[in-house]
Design an enzyme around this catalytic site. Sequence first.
Site, short mmCIF file in Angstrom:
data_model
loop_
_atom_site.label_atom_id
_atom_site.label_comp_id
_atom_site.label_asym_id
_atom_site.label_seq_id
_atom_site.Cartn_x
_atom_site.Cartn_y
_atom_site.Cartn_z
N HIS A 1 37.79 40.24 47.54
CA HIS A 1 39.15 39.72 47.41
C HIS A 1 40.11 40.85 47.09
O HIS A 1 39.71 41.91 46.60
CB HIS A 1 39.23 38.65 46.31
CG HIS A 1 38.78 39.14 44.97
ND1 HIS A 1 37.45 39.22 44.62
CD2 HIS A 1 39.47 39.58 43.89
CE1 HIS A 1 37.34 39.67 43.38
NE2 HIS A 1 38.55 39.91 42.92
N CYS B 1 39.87 40.81 34.95
CA CYS B 1 39.31 41.73 35.92
C CYS B 1 40.45 42.47 36.60
O CYS B 1 41.61 42.08 36.44
CB CYS B 1 38.43 41.01 36.94
SG CYS B 1 39.33 39.96 38.11
#
Length: 732
Positions: A65, A231
């Site tokens: 992603h 993250c």
Amino acid sequence: MSDMITADLVDLDLSADTKEAAARALAERMVALGRVTDLEGFLADVAAREAQMPTGLDGGIGIPHCRSEHVTEPTLAFGRSAAGIDFGAADGPADLIFLIAAPAGADDAHLTILSSLARQLMNAEFTDALRSVDDASAAAALIRGEEPPTADGSTAADAAKAPAAAGSSSESGSEPASGSGSGSEPASGSGSGSADSVTAPAAASAGAATGTDDAGTGADRPFRIVAVTSCPTGIAHTYMAAESLENAGREAGVEVVVETQGSAGFTRLDPAVIAAADGVIFAHDVPVREKDRFAGKPTVDTGVKAAINRAADLITEVRGKAERGEVTATDGSGATDGSGATDGSGTSPVERAGGPGEGYGTKLRTWLMSGVSYMVPFVAAGGLLIALGFAIGGYEINEAPSVMDHFVWTQAASWGALLFQIGGVAFGFLVPVLAGYIAYGMADRPGLVPGFVGGAISLTISAGFLGGLAAGLIAGGVVLAIQKVRIPAALRGIMPVVVIPLISSAVVGFLMFVVIGKPIASAQKAMTDWLNGLTGANAILLGALLGLMMCFDLGGPVNKVAYTFATAGIAVANPSDSAMKIMAAVMAAGMVPPLAMALATTVRGKLFNRTERENGKAAWVLGASFISEGAIPFAAADPLRVIPASMVGGAVTGALSMSFGATLRAPHGGIFVVPLIGNPFLYLVAIAAGVCVTAALVIVLKGLRKPVTGADTAGPDGTPAPSAREEQPVAA
């Protein structure tokens, strides 16, 4: 989520055998629907995100992603691989691959939906259903949350009720943040708030204030944990880690409230929730924001993937710390066990350096890079000032008297002496700063005093940089050892300001003066003599080796080792001729990759897509300024061609620079310090030779494959054709 994934974005027979091929296959479906405007540019952003941390998860899941300017709207593509594809997960290849593409400015509602999907991936029924479904439309519907997932992929009779029930559980489509909610929620949602604008923290606050089991204290009250997950991208891992911790908490009978610090920001946990917590878990790969809010509690600090893969272990670990009385100190200096001993889990400039699961080599590299990163600004400032002093005042400026005793405003020599002496003072801090911040990376603030003291002693006994490295590691180790000792309660208050600095400085000083200082000083002298004696073929081979290292990872650890080796040689008032040759070779080689990519995109623009050609324009300036990172977008998109070609060109330049005898007193500056270089013309020839070699190799290697998508937008001269919109890459 109906507009984010459709049957056209589902491939139930994904035939790719590598993660790059899988990302390309799914991205091509996005391009076909107009969701992605530049295939190669988007894949470069995906690769850059993948380089930060593998996106494979236990349970056979891969979630590549990124956020990218090449994405027109938030999009999700799904592929199922029969053979499995390695995405770096510990338990093996992934068979369920989700490619998540978010625009650089994705709105909060879409991020809420993406975060909900990430949470759904922790639901075994959801993943089992995806493995058994045999129709692309049905798979898309499952992911959208239009059908509740079952183990056999069938549709339950109350399929339509599930999303409605989930939607009514909160005011804005938010997901539960505590362990008291349901195990999962549909991947769809229409929340209007941010991805982290959840109502659960407030509800949890009420629960924390009143007690969920009619017991605010006592044995009947469940153990309470607050957690923070984050993250680098803040789209997937952040929310999967939160869901995993909440699920593990329910199974263990523990209340878990998670603050997800995602892409769209975060909503702070209620202070009452934090105050009522018995322990804290930080699962993050970027620094936790406002970390001091959680001080004074048992804390486990780890990476985000650890929370996804072994959440139960983390909960057990934090409960164990609570039983032993280990808490994070309120001054950020570490975690104490109730007697002043700390476990080092407080805020640190090197996040989680030496954390559980990391090998000793990884820990050591992180500690050393901490010291180097703080030292480099002193090297650059001091080196450039000294070089400018020589340029203005001549090469005898090092013999000038102190400017305090003699300074004439109208004489260039006085200004040269001033710059030289300021630079010399800055250089005097190099070894103490190196040692101090190595210790800081290991033990946080308590390591600073013994680290700086050990570094200063290293200068006193002529142990140089080797002594500084040793002093920093020893200081950090001594402080960590002291922090593990249980002490009387009466001494706890003076531990960080008196006891630890006193004892650690004394121990480090004794070891440096009496035990290891003399052998290290001898080793430093031997290395200096070896450098001074380098001539002929040995010098050329060293130049080639340093050139290879500078171009291997373009600003990474190997590059930094070569650069630090060079700067160590000139970090003295009177560097040797060999040391200045090494510095010249290192800087020249570091300029090669970005300049070569700029030249290649100019000469053969049709081999590059529009984004790469635009990056090539910027690479001219970055390369000329000695910023090797200017080549990273090219290396990320095509590493097997760009990196080897860059290494060959860097080796050529390093070897030629050494053979030409070019010297450099400044540690940085690129072509802007050419007047300070010895043999400047031949130095530029060495750089030009390496640039031409690398550019030629890249052009040849890229010419052996088909032209990339988007290359046909180039004009006859290789320049981009006019377009309504010029995209720029965004770091994932």
